[in-house]
Scaffold this motif. Structure first.
Motif: not given
Length: 884
Positions: A220-229
């Protein structure tokens, strides 16, 4: 000779297999070494031939010389040398070609196939052991939960007894108890035991809960977290692409390729840590267009705050608590429970009892599943071990053939290398595949086949639902018999079906047939329910399978029939009394040693020994059969507590069984007499004697133990000055053949009670010493004077249990009833029944094809050719209920 299927077993199954496959992998490397020798020799011969080919062109480049002299004899010698060099080059090329065609190419293909077979067997067995070990760990956890629930129920019951006492009782009126305490009803809220987190598999590695927490936190600290529609569905938070997750796995988790990284990602999805959004399915792939949302479970494990949409409606939450924008209305309503209690109006006591019952069912089902996995694992191990034994023998034979072909490829071309070829022929003659296989077994075996049963341990010590793997005395108490019902039923079944077999050789062979373990397990599963075994169930199976089921029952006992605690004593008897003590003294010491066993063990050992000695005598078994039978049944009777390299080569259990066969009456007669005296002492205390009142079991008093040890050593060492025992060959347990058998008569009788008091019964199949068949019980009693039946205790009439012979039933069999005070459960002999003569038929006992409607290959075909008198008649085994 030992075999792979009986030599590489260990308590954890993996230890013995590790030793075996280590040697098999060594054999694969040996194949490569032999192949390298042949390949490099072919290359050397080819290179040598090329160098010889270069000789003629090199001489032709020299101008003049012998080309100018046509008729000189020196030129002829020169041209002969050139010709010989060319022929030598051709021979060496031919040697190289022969080695490649006859040795390198076929043996190389065979080596690859052999290595693949070994690797496949190793992978299959390792996977099965891994599944078995996981299930065993699950059984241990469920057993712990079940015991904890039962303890909580007991504690609650004790508290209820103390809480709801009558105020007028003595405990309530005690001055130590305050009135306020009696008026109040204590309520105790027991915390529910939390389920322990289980480890998970990611790729080919298993991660413990702490490792999973660290890994997910770093992700969770390394991989990019985002959002998707997603159209219509809405916006998903905490989303990462498949490409980013794959890159992390390859960078930080050591994935060698994309395929392995996708496998790890798929394990994350399967374990409920990720889910695919915007697409149908749950497949993980390395793609920047596929988005995966981190489940709330990940944030709960790691403790990292989860990013949520505060404007999201409550109705959009999923049934499982995930932040799914859209959830089916039916799923939402089905999960709606305003009281949040599936068991309304349930008291704490009822809840604990319900949870105890549920944990008991889970534990019992898990034990049954583990037992099935263990049986399948043992069947697969025996199949693979037999297959690996054939493969290893083929490998040794293949190397022998390679050396022969290699030497032939050279010897057929170059006679000048005959000395080398002779040496190589000598080398291949020294290769002994059978000897090498025996060497491997003798030096690397880890133990014989002794299955380890995981039985269901009932909290209240009940064994009503299982037979195999249960303690012998516990099983006998549950059956209310001195001998467990499975033993008496199988022995009586075999006695009744001996006349159906064609000849004495077939009757003897049923105890030595190598029955497939799958067939034995099939019968085991059918009778492993703690109930009475019906003959209809046994009739569906071949007779050797029934006998093997009894041997498997003895092998699966927690302790051997003769307890492992007596192994060192038996070892001392035979290592000390081998040469300097008479045979009578050794028999006396054996009898006193067996007297330390529990009553159920002695009675069971007596029943089995009586059955086998009767079979040996009635079928006139020779010394080789007795030796094979004792070797086969020795592990069923006595096993050491811990199998070591020393105990695997010891044969004290075999020697004990031979003495039991030869001196059964002398050994068990005294034990029966002591049992009768003890029974009379219990019935009439005024007639009790010190010998009869002394308990049979092992004493817990230290002084009594020391006195018993001193008496034992005095009995062992007190007669060392005597002469050596007589020739054991003179007292072999066999009978002379009857006149009917010697004359080839087609009519014989089986079975007939053997003489127990020195009378010669020279009829193998039921004739008297004069050659006249015994046609009635009256004639038999008049002929065999003093032989009152197989249940009689040798000795005087005052100390022997009462034996009565009842009248013959309509089927022609005689019923022998003994006093209930005796522990003896020996099979009783029936009257003789005519059977087919074995002299004109084969003695083999093949496993017949399954009958229609039977359980597969285990079905027992109907047996034709019953006795002429009709019906089945044979030895009938009876057992009395226990008095205690």
């Amino acid at each position: 000779m030992s075999s792979f299927s009986n030599s590489f077993w260990s308590n954890d199954y993996a230890g013995g297999l590790g030793v075996l496959f280590g040697k098999l992998q060594q054999g694969v490397q040996e194949n490569q070494q032999v192949l390298t020798i042949c390949r490099m020799r072919a290359d050397a011969e080819d290179l040598y031939g090329q160098k010889l080919d270069d000789i003629t062109p090199a001489t032709d480049r020299i101008a003049g010389g012998f080309s100018r002299d046509d008729g000189a004899s020196v030129r002829k010698a020169y041209e002969g040398m050139r010709t010989e060099m060319g022929e030598a080059a051709k021979n060496h090329h031919k040697i190289a070609s022969n080695i490649r065609e006859l040795v390198v190419n076929p043996f190389g293909r065979w080596c690859e196939a052999h290595a693949q077979r070994v690797q496949n067997s190793q992978d299959d067995l390792q996977a099965r052991i891994k599944v078995h070990d996981r299930q065993a760990e699950t059984v241990r956890k469920l057993r712990s939960q079940y015991y904890n629930k039962c303890r909580l129920v007991e504690d609650l019951e004790e508290e209820d007894k103390l809480a709801f006492q009558d105020p007028l009782s003595e405990a309530a009126q005690s001055p130590k108890v305050k009135p306020t305490v009696v008026a109040k009803i204590p309520t105790i809220k027991e915390p529910e035991p939390e389920d322990e987190e289980e480890p998970i598999d990611l790729g080919d590695q298993m991660y413990q809960p702490e490792q999973v927490k660290k890994l997910l936190t770093h992700m969770l600290e390394t991989i990019k977290l985002g959002e998707t529609k997603v159209p219509i569905l809405g916006t998903y938070l905490n989303v990462s692409t498949g490409a980013d997750i794959t890159e992390y796995i390859q960078t930080y988790m050591g994935a060698a390729n994309v395929a392995y990284a996708e496998k790890v990602g798929q394990d994350l999805v399967d374990n409920g840590l990720l889910r695919l959004v915007g697409n149908v399915g749950s497949t993980f792939a390395n793609s920047s267009k596929l988005n995966y949302q981190w489940r709330p479970k990940v944030f709960q494990i790691t403790g990292i705050p989860e990013k949520k949409d505060q404007m999201k409606r409550v109705a959009s939450l999923g049934i499982d608590g995930t932040d799914s924008p859209v959830t089916a209305v039916g799923e939402l309503l089905s999960g709606w429970n305003p009281l949040n209690n599936p068991y309304p109006n349930e008291t704490p006591g009822e809840r604990l009892r319900r949870e105890a019952r549920e944990s008991d069912e889970r534990y019992k089902a898990s034990v049954r599943k583990l037992d099935g996995l263990r049986c399948n694992l043992e069947e697969a191990m025996i199949d693979h071990l037999k297959f690996m034994e054939r493969c290893e023998l083929d490998r040794l034979k293949a190397i022998k053939a390679v050396i022969l072909d290699f030497s032939g490829a050279i010897s057929n071309v170059i006679p000048s290398l005959q000395s080398t070829v002779d040496n190589m022929m000598l080398f291949q003659e020294t290769v002994q595949p059978i000897g090498d296989l025996r060497y491997l077994l003798e030096n690397y075996q880890t133990g014989p086949f002794v299955p380890r049963v995981q039985v269901y341990e009932n909290y209240y010590n009940s064994v009503d639902d299982q037979t195999y793997g249960v303690d012998l005395e516990a099983r006998a108490r549950a059956d209310r018999k001195r001998v467990p019902l499975i033993v008496t039923t199988i022995l009586m079944y075999l006695d009744n079906h001996y006349p159906d077999l064609d000849g004495d050789e077939a009757r003897r062979a049923i105890w030595l047939v190598d029955v497939p373990l799958a067939a034995i397990h099939h019968l085991r599963n059918a009778i492993n329910d703690g109930k009475v075994i019906s003959h209809e169930v046994l009739d569906k199976y071949e007779i050797p399978i029934v006998a093997s089921a009894l041997k498997l029952y003895l092998l699966e006992l927690p302790d051997s029939l003769v307890s492992a605690h007596l192994y060192e004593i038996v070892k001392t008897i035979y290592s000390t009394t081998a040469a300097d003590t008479s045979e009578e003294t050794r028999v006396s010491v054996i009898q006193s040693t067996l007297g330390q066993l529990r009553l159920a063990n002695i009675a069971t050992l007596d029943a089995i020994t009586t059955h086998l000695t009767r079979l040996i005598e009635l079928t006139s078994a020779d010394e080789s059969y007795i030796t094979a039978l004792a070797t086969n049944l020795a592990p069923c009777v006595l096993r050491p507590k811990q199998e070591t390299t020393l105990t695997m080569n010891e044969r004290y259990n075999y020697r004990l069984l031979r003495d039991l066969f030869k001196h059964k009456d002398a050994i068990f007669g005294e034990l029966k007499r002591a049992s009768s005296q003890a029974s009379r002492a219990q019935a009439d205390p005024t007639r009790a004697t010190p010998a009869a009142a002394r308990p049979r079991g092992l004493s817990t008093d230290e002084r009594g133990r020391q006195a018993a040890e001193q008496q034992k050593w005095q009995a062992i060492t007190g007669h060392r000055s005597r002469a050596s025992s007589p020739n054991p060959g003179a007292n072999r347990m066999r009978r002379e053949r009857s006149p009917n058998r010697m004359s080839g008569s087609a009519e014989t009788r089986f079975p007939v009670s053997p003489s127990l008091h020195g009378h010669t019964n020279s009829g193998s199949l039921g004739s008297t010493g004069s050659g006249t068949p015994i046609s009635s019980p009256t004639e038999r009693r008049s002929t065999l004077t003093g032989n009152r039946g197989s249940l009689e205790v040798p000795g005087s009439a005052e100390t022997s249990p009462v034996v009565e012979t009842t009248s013959r039933p309509p089927n022609g069999s005689s019923i022998i009833a003994a006093s209930e005070n005796s522990y003896d459960a020996t099979p009783a002999l029936a009257d003789g029944v005519e059977k087919r003569n074995s002299l004109g038929r084969s003695g083999r006992v093949p496993l017949r094809k399954p009958a229609a409607g039977g359980p597969g290959s285990l079905a027992r075909q109907s047996i034709h050719g019953r006795s002429a008198m009709g019906g089945s008649a044979g030895v009938e085994l009876s057992d009395r209920p226990m008095d205690d």
